[in-house]
Motif scaffolding. Structure first.
Motif: not given
Ligand code: PLP
Length: 385
Positions: A275, A293, A296, A300-301, A305, A341, A363, A366-367, A370
């Motif tokens: 990040t 990020l 990604v 998508t992020q 979220l 991204s 976050y 999710f990250a 991913a």
């Protein structure tokens, strides 16, 4: 929206404040046309002039310098097109990170346009501005925003004004993303024109203002009646204007969200490999975090979220729901992949520590997924290769 989700997209639009809702309802109840001479008209006129005083005081201007518009977009268009069409500017010099409403208005103005580059932190290059002013022919209008909508980076607008004045140029600043996030003082900045918008500070969407020095006579964008002292035809949006003033009155009482934003950024950087925070090396308003990020996509992020109940922005979310590589980040020298991204997390008047906690939980979860998925793809490719 704030009661059903964690709302962290204030730079796109802040939730309306309760005082704003009350003021809008009260203004709708007045019901008259401010141009009518009877008592309902006079009441409506009084409400508009009171609101003009409040907005002027909030931005360090005189009431006579405030022109109400349908928002930041119209105010930006009026500043640029009104000046060019009146013959006050024969060329436009705008920064490379301006909002679309400046970029598009400049491109459509029918005069030469030059872009002032920014450095890697997104701060406008003052030497380049000086050179552009020296090189071109004819009177110039310079437009540089006060705070960027995507990164929150604050621009040296008072310096811009000083340099522009040295070349006899006019100066406009789009202060839409600065208002309510630090000092916005029209006379201290010493610009000729400045744009503000209500819905970024918890007022209604569809109302804003161009603040303009008395001596600058712009050509109105539309033709019609003599409202707003002949500067902007059309019956005034009384409810919107009253709501704008109510939001402006609340600004002094807002809690500072900088510590919340800083904790959010610290945790993201510490807990999620790959990040980055864009613009972190420059002075920024305290509510905005622009987070990249690697590999990604922003949409998508944002969608992941959203599914987790946390609402943030991607790219230039003001436009039309379309997600394109951020022109702000590409102007800062980032690749298109990196510029695709980045998400924007922006806090505001109702933000609390729990919002940051919920963002971080969603976050980081999710990250993590991913990054694992990406590692699996890379592993598979190397097995086949
Ligand atoms: N200028 C900036 C920097 C903005 O961020 C926005 C909106 O996001 C605007 C102008 C446009 O303002 P409005 O939505 O009131 O038209």
């Amino acid at each position: 929206m704030t009661n059903v989700a964690t709302y962290l997209d204030y730079n796109a639009g802040a939730p309306a404040r309760p005082a704003v809702v009350d003021a809008v309802v009260a203004a709708l109840a007045i019901g008259g046309n401010p141009s009518s001479v009877h008592r309902a008209g006079r009441l409506a006129r009084r409400a508009i002039e009171d609101a003009r005083e409040t907005v002027a005081e909030t931005v360090g201007a005189e009431a006579s310098e405030v022109i109400f518009t349908s928002g930041g977009t119209e105010a930006n268009n009026l500043a640029l097109l009104g000046a060019v069409r009146r013959g006050l500017a024969a060329r436009l010099i705008v920064s490379a990170i301006e909002h679309d409403s400046i970029r598009a208005a400049a491109e459509g103005a029918g005069v030469p346009v030059a872009l002032v580059p920014v450095d890697r932190d997104g701060v406008v290059d003052l030497d380049a501005l000086d050179r552009l002013l020296a090189d071109g022919q004819g009177p110039a209008l310079v437009s540089v925003m006060l705070a960027n909508n995507e990164t929150g980076v604050i621009q040296p607008v008072a310096e811009v004004a000083r340099i522009a004045r040295g070349h006899g140029a006019l100066v406009h600043s789009d202060a839409v993303q600065a208002l309510g996030k630090g000092a916005v003082d029209f006379s201290a900045l010493d610009v000729d024109m400045m744009t503000v918008s209500a819905h970024k500070i918890g007022g209604p969407a569809g109302v804003g203002a161009l603040v303009k020095r008395a001596g600058i006579d712009l050509l109105p964008l539309s033709l019609g009646g003599g409202q707003d002292y002949g500067r902007r035809p059309g019956t005034e949006n009384l409810a919107g204007i009253a709501g704008f003033a109510a939001a402006a009155k609340c600004l002094g009482g807002d809690a500072d969200v900088t510590a919340l934003r800083d904790r959010l950024e610290r945790e993201v950087l510490a807990q999620v490999p790959g990040t980055r925070i864009f613009g972190a090396g420059a002075a920024r308003v305290g509510n905005t975090a622009c987070i990249g990020l690697s590999n990604v996509k922003a949409e998508t992020q944002v969608m992941a979220l959203d599914l987790a109940g946390v609402l943030v922005g991607a790219g230039s979310a003001c436009s039309s729901g379309k997600v394109r590589p951020s022109p702000v980040l590409t102007a800062m020298g980032e690749s298109e992949a990196v510029a695709r991204s980045a998400i924007r997390v922006s806090l505001g008047w109702a933000s609390v520590a729990g919002d940051v906690d919920r963002f971080l939980a969603a976050y980081i979860e999710f990250a993590g997924r991913a990054l694992q998925a990406r590692a699996a793809v890379v592993q598979k490719e190397s097995n086949h290769g």
